[in-house]
Design a protein around this motif. Structure first.
Motif, PDB file in Angstrom:
ATOM      1  N   THR A   1     -30.913   6.392   8.386  1.00  0.00           N
ATOM      2  CA  THR A   1     -30.164   5.831   7.238  1.00  0.00           C
ATOM      3  C   THR A   1     -29.320   6.902   6.576  1.00  0.00           C
ATOM      4  O   THR A   1     -28.174   6.677   6.179  1.00  0.00           O
ATOM      5  CB  THR A   1     -31.143   5.216   6.220  1.00  0.00           C
ATOM      6  OG1 THR A   1     -31.940   4.223   6.861  1.00  0.00           O
ATOM      7  CG2 THR A   1     -30.388   4.599   5.055  1.00  0.00           C
ATOM      8  N   SER A   2     -29.873   8.101   6.420  1.00  0.00           N
ATOM      9  CA  SER A   2     -29.121   9.200   5.816  1.00  0.00           C
ATOM     10  C   SER A   2     -27.913   9.570   6.654  1.00  0.00           C
ATOM     11  O   SER A   2     -26.831   9.843   6.130  1.00  0.00           O
ATOM     12  CB  SER A   2     -30.043  10.408   5.624  1.00  0.00           C
ATOM     13  OG  SER A   2     -29.322  11.502   5.091  1.00  0.00           O
TER      14      SER A   2
ATOM     15  N   GLU B   1     -25.256   6.580   6.417  1.00  0.00           N
ATOM     16  CA  GLU B   1     -24.808   6.138   5.083  1.00  0.00           C
ATOM     17  C   GLU B   1     -23.300   6.281   4.873  1.00  0.00           C
ATOM     18  O   GLU B   1     -22.645   5.340   4.394  1.00  0.00           O
ATOM     19  CB  GLU B   1     -25.570   6.870   3.992  1.00  0.00           C
ATOM     20  CG  GLU B   1     -25.198   6.402   2.588  1.00  0.00           C
ATOM     21  CD  GLU B   1     -26.023   7.091   1.518  1.00  0.00           C
ATOM     22  OE1 GLU B   1     -25.876   6.706   0.340  1.00  0.00           O
ATOM     23  OE2 GLU B   1     -26.802   7.993   1.826  1.00  0.00           O
TER      24      GLU B   1
END
Length: 410
Positions: A74-75, A78
């Motif tokens: 997710t990081s 993003e």
């Protein structure tokens, strides 16, 4: 019938509706874009991480290693997810703007179509097509409907004026042609030696010249009054005194017509031009003498009604025809169409009377008596200074036996 909406209200509803639809569209479409981004992301993740996401959606914690791997992915994703989300919102906004522009153009074209109808109508009127009228399209705003109605009203007034001008021009030419023809014929005859050059013929020619002068003077008076350029010497004027003066002047004509005048002339002061008052009363009495001589009697009254001084002339003649009360003040209109200028006057008498009455700030009205005969009423603004200490009464009442010798007013 439900009144048409105003332009401001219609535009307000249109703009409000477009903004509301744009907000709903962007919000709904943005949610769809987020779902597409989420599906695209799941398609690229390993199956265990997809299961971890589904566990989180169901409010369950996945395994620790899966949770850590999901946080790392997710990081990393993003920035791309944010760019895709913002890009989707931007595209949706542009689509909303494009749709709003299309709708706004449609509304503007509907409004402009009505304005263009008026502009096109004005050009056709300017080109001389006074019969042109605008057919209003359906579902107009109140302002545009009022604009089209006003245009049609003005077009009708212009058409009437143009028709009246043509009629007046033709009538003037007709009325002037007769005396000019007589003058021209006699002068040519006299030059050719056909007619003797004696006093009788000269008097007949002088009569034709006087008729021409009277018609021209009447036309000038009506034209000046209608344009607001008529000069009046307004002052204190006693209607009774002016009426007595006119009766004295017209006594020979009434003697010849064998008419009796019943006069009630109490002192009544008004604000008026005495010379024009006499001119108006002369025209009215001449009209009565020409058309109502068979009634053998005429009534002349001066009275006070409210804030107006009134001259009432009533005869025992045939009265006005059914359309006479509306047409009495038209140029060259005669109640008896069989009458010519010689027997029915110039046809401008009552038109001059109305023009002078309007110029005084008064009015003139015509009608028929219930017992037979015509009534003409002249109204003038009262003069408060001249009326101080005066009360209405029967002062000045008398019968003028104009068929006999000298008369007097009691």
């Amino acid at each position: 019938m439900k009144p048409a909406p105003t332009l401001a209200r219609q535009l307000g509803f249109a703009i409000g509706g477009m903004l509301t639809c744009a907000v709903i569209f962007i919000a709904t479409a943005s949610a769809g874009v987020d779902q597409l981004i989420e599906l695209e992301l799941k398609a690229r993740l390993p199956a265990r991480l997809v299961k971890a996401i589904e566990a989180l959606d169901q409010k369950r914690l996945p395994a620790n290693e899966d949770m850590l791997a999901l946080i790392k992915v997710t990081s990393d994703e993003e920035p791309r997810i944010v760019m895709l989300s913002y890009g989707g919102v931007a595209v949706l906004t542009l689509i909303s703007i494009a749709l709003s522009v299309v709708i706004a153009r449609h509304i503007a074209r509907r409004l402009a179509a009505s304005v263009n109808l008026v502009a096109d109508g004005a050009q056709r009127i300017a080109a001389g097509d006074f019969a042109h009228r605008i057919v209003a399209p359906p579902k107009l705003t109140r302002e545009l409907q009022s604009l089209i109605d006003s245009f049609n009203t003005q077009a009708e007034a212009l058409e009437r004026s143009e028709r009246q001008m043509r009629f007046s021009t033709a009538s003037v030419a007709h009325e002037l042609r007769t005396p000019l023809t007589v003058l021209s014929g006699y002068i040519h005859g006299a030059l050719d030696g056909v007619f003797p050059r004696d006093d009788n013929h000269m008097r007949a020619l002088l009569t034709q010249v006087e008729d021409l002068s009277r018609i021209i003077d009447d036309l000038r008076t009506v034209s000046l009054a209608s344009s607001g350029a008529l000069v009046l010497e307004i002052g204190s004027c006693d209607l009774a005194a002016e009426a007595r003066s006119v009766l004295e002047m017209t006594r020979p004509q009434f003697l010849v017509a064998d008419m009796v005048v019943d006069a009630a002339l109490p002192e009544t002061w008004v604000r008026a031009d005495p010379a024009r008052v006499r001119q108006m009363l002369l025209a009215v009495l001449d009209n009565a003498r020409r058309y109502a001589a068979e009634g053998r009697s005429l009534s002349l009254r001066v009275q006070r009604q409210g804030e107006a001084g009134v001259l009432l002339v009533a005869d025992r003649g045939p009265g006005f025809p059914p359309d006479g009360e509306q047409r009495a003040f038209e140029w060259f209109w005669r109640a008896d169409l069989s009458r010519t200028r010689a027997t029915g006057g110039s046809g401008l008498g009552l038109a001059v009377v109305k023009a002078l009455a309007d110029a005084h700030g008064g009015s003139v009205g015509v009608g028929n008596r219930s017992s037979g005969g015509a009534v003409i009423e002249l109204r003038f603004p009262l003069d408060p200074v001249g009326l101080d200490g005066f009360e209405d009464g029967v002062k000045g009442h008398g019968v003028l036996e104009l068929a006999s010798t000298p008369h007097s007013i009691a």
